[in-house]
Design a protein around this motif. Structure first.
Motif, mmCIF file in Angstrom:
data_model
loop_
_atom_site.group_PDB
_atom_site.id
_atom_site.type_symbol
_atom_site.label_atom_id
_atom_site.label_comp_id
_atom_site.label_asym_id
_atom_site.label_seq_id
_atom_site.Cartn_x
_atom_site.Cartn_y
_atom_site.Cartn_z
ATOM 1 N N GLU A 411 -3.713 25.728 33.350
ATOM 2 C CA GLU A 411 -4.476 25.639 32.109
ATOM 3 C C GLU A 411 -5.818 26.345 32.297
ATOM 4 O O GLU A 411 -6.567 26.045 33.228
ATOM 5 C CB GLU A 411 -4.702 24.183 31.712
ATOM 6 N N TRP A 412 -6.095 27.285 31.409
ATOM 7 C CA TRP A 412 -7.343 28.062 31.446
ATOM 8 C C TRP A 412 -8.238 27.562 30.321
ATOM 9 O O TRP A 412 -7.850 27.596 29.142
ATOM 10 C CB TRP A 412 -7.063 29.547 31.253
ATOM 11 N N LEU A 450 7.190 27.059 37.097
ATOM 12 C CA LEU A 450 6.035 26.982 36.204
ATOM 13 C C LEU A 450 6.353 27.682 34.902
ATOM 14 O O LEU A 450 7.130 28.646 34.870
ATOM 15 C CB LEU A 450 4.821 27.684 36.836
ATOM 16 N N GLN A 451 5.731 27.223 33.827
ATOM 17 C CA GLN A 451 5.771 27.995 32.590
ATOM 18 C C GLN A 451 4.501 28.843 32.512
ATOM 19 O O GLN A 451 3.538 28.583 33.233
ATOM 20 C CB GLN A 451 5.912 27.085 31.376
ATOM 21 N N PRO A 452 4.493 29.865 31.683
ATOM 22 C CA PRO A 452 3.308 30.733 31.614
ATOM 23 C C PRO A 452 2.048 29.937 31.297
ATOM 24 O O PRO A 452 2.095 28.875 30.665
ATOM 25 C CB PRO A 452 3.653 31.708 30.484
ATOM 26 N N LEU A 453 0.921 30.446 31.761
ATOM 27 C CA LEU A 453 -0.360 29.777 31.584
ATOM 28 C C LEU A 453 -0.687 29.540 30.113
ATOM 29 O O LEU A 453 -0.195 30.250 29.233
ATOM 30 C CB LEU A 453 -1.478 30.576 32.262
ATOM 31 N N LYS A 454 -1.523 28.570 29.869
ATOM 32 C CA LYS A 454 -1.969 28.262 28.514
ATOM 33 C C LYS A 454 -3.498 28.274 28.478
ATOM 34 O O LYS A 454 -4.153 27.906 29.453
ATOM 35 C CB LYS A 454 -1.439 26.903 28.059
ATOM 36 N N ILE A 455 -4.027 28.697 27.361
ATOM 37 C CA ILE A 455 -5.479 28.765 27.186
ATOM 38 C C ILE A 455 -5.931 27.724 26.175
ATOM 39 O O ILE A 455 -5.363 27.603 25.092
ATOM 40 C CB ILE A 455 -5.911 30.172 26.720
ATOM 41 N N LYS A 456 -6.953 26.980 26.557
ATOM 42 C CA LYS A 456 -7.626 26.055 25.639
ATOM 43 C C LYS A 456 -9.036 26.595 25.459
ATOM 44 O O LYS A 456 -9.765 26.791 26.433
ATOM 45 C CB LYS A 456 -7.642 24.636 26.201
ATOM 46 N N THR A 457 -9.423 26.886 24.234
ATOM 47 C CA THR A 457 -10.738 27.486 24.008
ATOM 48 C C THR A 457 -11.826 26.414 23.985
ATOM 49 O O THR A 457 -11.649 25.323 23.448
ATOM 50 C CB THR A 457 -10.783 28.289 22.693
ATOM 51 N N VAL A 458 -12.941 26.764 24.598
ATOM 52 C CA VAL A 458 -14.101 25.872 24.703
ATOM 53 C C VAL A 458 -15.112 26.261 23.630
ATOM 54 O O VAL A 458 -15.314 27.442 23.340
ATOM 55 C CB VAL A 458 -14.730 25.982 26.113
#
Length: 502
Positions: A411-412, A450-458
């Motif tokens: 998680e990014w 793993l599944q591809p990365l996910k982005i959560k915006t800050v």
């Protein structure tokens, strides 16, 4: 041309030639430094404990002195704090540099009469080599700002103690004092936001020509200047021509910093730490930072994959290779022996010896054996951002482990200056870049582990608010790029846009 810039030219040329000559004798200089360290060290308690008087060469040194981190060194530091003499180096340190550790709490790093020149002269040399190469000496006549910690020092066993930047502040040459901002009183302010407002008030109408500091905090300074003036920093300070930076990787901040300035300025990268000033950018035309091989530090390099081994491979400068990732180990006239500073580097050149800082030993993700490092995540994110014309304010990455095959992912948490139109598509670009950079990560995606990365915006200023909430806003504090646990990521959830999870 004013007097300071006029006088700087011949001095810069002299120092530049010295550094060039020294870069050609790096191996001999390193061998000589080890010999000098052993000669001085055998008269200390550390030397007696490790029988340094019996050590004749580097192989013998490796047998006698193990690699240690701060925890391994702490018993000796405690003796110094109790007032003991001749513990790690002759006499007592002239300073203790106080720094926050991620696992050891507050750390106290000795600075000795012999080692202080490493900190002072290397900072000077970075500027002088820039002057000699470019001919730009005019900035010496203007105002210069060094965003630093408080110069007020406490005493432990009679030893002045404080942040390294505050200690160095006491050694700024008299001829630069009139050029230096902010004032001593402002530098002593502890609350970062109060201090930042005071710095802006003192500098906004000055002829600023050089600005120095850790990139995220320089950006905060620039943002506040723009809020107050309504102008780009480059318009506000028309003679501003040099930005000196260090402490964290510059590339993630570069685009936004230059956008805030509104034009190009020269940048000089440095690699200082409480344990020593290790390297600096000696040329605007060459990649990497020149290793400081003739300044009281004997360097060792441990292949990064072996750093947690009981008996890792230890290399001197004689045996390093370009492109390999190494943990940096230092031995110095500050009384550090086999000291693992926690940073990783790689050589981009061995003629002369130039390095790039690739990350922190403890800042990686290997929840599934992928061992993703900071250099890889920065490259992956910035490549995608450049293609999309996006600017990144700040980011961090952590594993999110969920039960069931193919459900876990990285998680990014990313703060954008302007969000991508499609966060999911952007995340896929970043993921493809990371797969290209790290074959182990690619194997885990291919194998459905793993599944591809996910982005959560800050949210805007979310990272600043987080640092404020833990009392680490400003100064030398940095946000870790990578974590193997969820502590930082979970805390940052308070400042994320929940709808942006993909």
């Amino acid at each position: 041309m004013k007097l300071k810039s006029f006088l700087a030219k011949p001095f810069a040329s002299y120092v530049h030639k010295q550094i060039r000559r020294s870069s050609l004798t790096a191996l001999q200089d390193q061998d000589g430094i080890l010999k000098d360290l052993l000669k001085a060290g055998k008269a200390t308690q550390f030397g007696a404990d490790h029988k340094l008087s019996e050590v004749a060469n580097y192989d013998g040194f490796k047998q006698a002195v193990p690699v240690r981190d701060y925890e391994g060194f702490k018993p000796y530091i405690e003796k110094i704090k109790d007032g003991k003499h001749n513990v790690l180096w002759k006499g007592k340190p002239i300073y203790l540099a106080k720094t926050s550790g991620t696992t050891s709490g507050v750390k106290y790093i000795p600075i000795t009469k012999d080692s202080i020149s490493n900190h002072i002269n290397t900072a000077r040399n970075a500027l002088l080599t820039y002057m000699a190469e470019t001919g730009n000496t005019a900035f010496a006549d203007g105002k210069m700002i060094f965003l630093s910690g408080s110069p007020e020092l406490e005493r432990i066993a009679g030893i002045p103690t404080g942040r390294l930047s505050g200690i160095v502040n006491h050694h700024i040459p008299a001829y630069l004092r009139r050029n230096q901002l902010p004032s001593y009183e402002t530098n002593c302010l502890e609350d970062w936001e109060t201090k930042l407002d005071a710095i802006v008030g003192e500098t906004i109408k000055q002829d600023m020509t050089l600005i120095s500091g850790i990139p995220p905090w320089v950006q905060m300074y620039f943002d506040r200047l723009q809020e107050k003036s309504g102008k780009k920093v480059g318009d506000l300070f028309p003679n501003f021509s040099v930005l000196v930076h260090g402490g964290v990787a510059f590339e993630p901040y570069k685009a936004k910093l230059l956008q805030s300035i509104g034009r190009n300025v020269a940048t000089i990268e440095t690699f200082p730490a409480s344990e020593g000033f290790f390297a600096f950018q000696d040329s605007q035309n060459a990649e990497g930072l020149l290793l400081n091989t003739a300044s009281g530090i004997f360097f060792e390099f441990v292949p990064a994959a072996e750093v947690f081994n009981d008996n890792p491979t230890r290399l001197s400068l004689h045996d390093v290779k370009v492109g390999e990732n190494y943990a940096l180990i230092v031995n110095s006239n500050a009384g550090l022996w086999g000291y693992n500073i926690g940073d990783t580097v790689k050589f981009v050149s061995t003629n002369p010896y130039r390095i790039a800082v690739t990350g922190r030993i403890k800042h990686f993700i290997s929840a599934f054996g992928e061992h993703v490092i900071a250099e890889e995540v920065e490259w992956s994110l910035l490549k995608a951002a450049a293609e999309e014309g996006l600017r990144i304010t700040e980011f961090t990455v952590a594993p999110l482990i969920q039960q069931g095959e193919g459900k876990s992912y990285h998680e990014w948490l990313v703060e954008f200056e302007q969000e991508p139109a499609n966060v999911e598509a952007f995340a896929l670009k970043v993921d493809n870049n990371l797969r290209q950079k790290n074959i182990y990560y690619d194997d885990l995606i291919r194998g459905n582990i793993l599944q591809p990365l996910k982005i959560k915006t800050v949210q805007k200023n979310g990272f600043v608010e987080y640092m404020k909430s833990i009392g680490k806003l400003g100064g030398q504090n940095k946000v870790p790029r990578l974590s193997n646990d969820r502590k930082l990521a979970n805390e940052l959830y308070k400042w994320t846009k929940q709808s942006s999870s993909v």
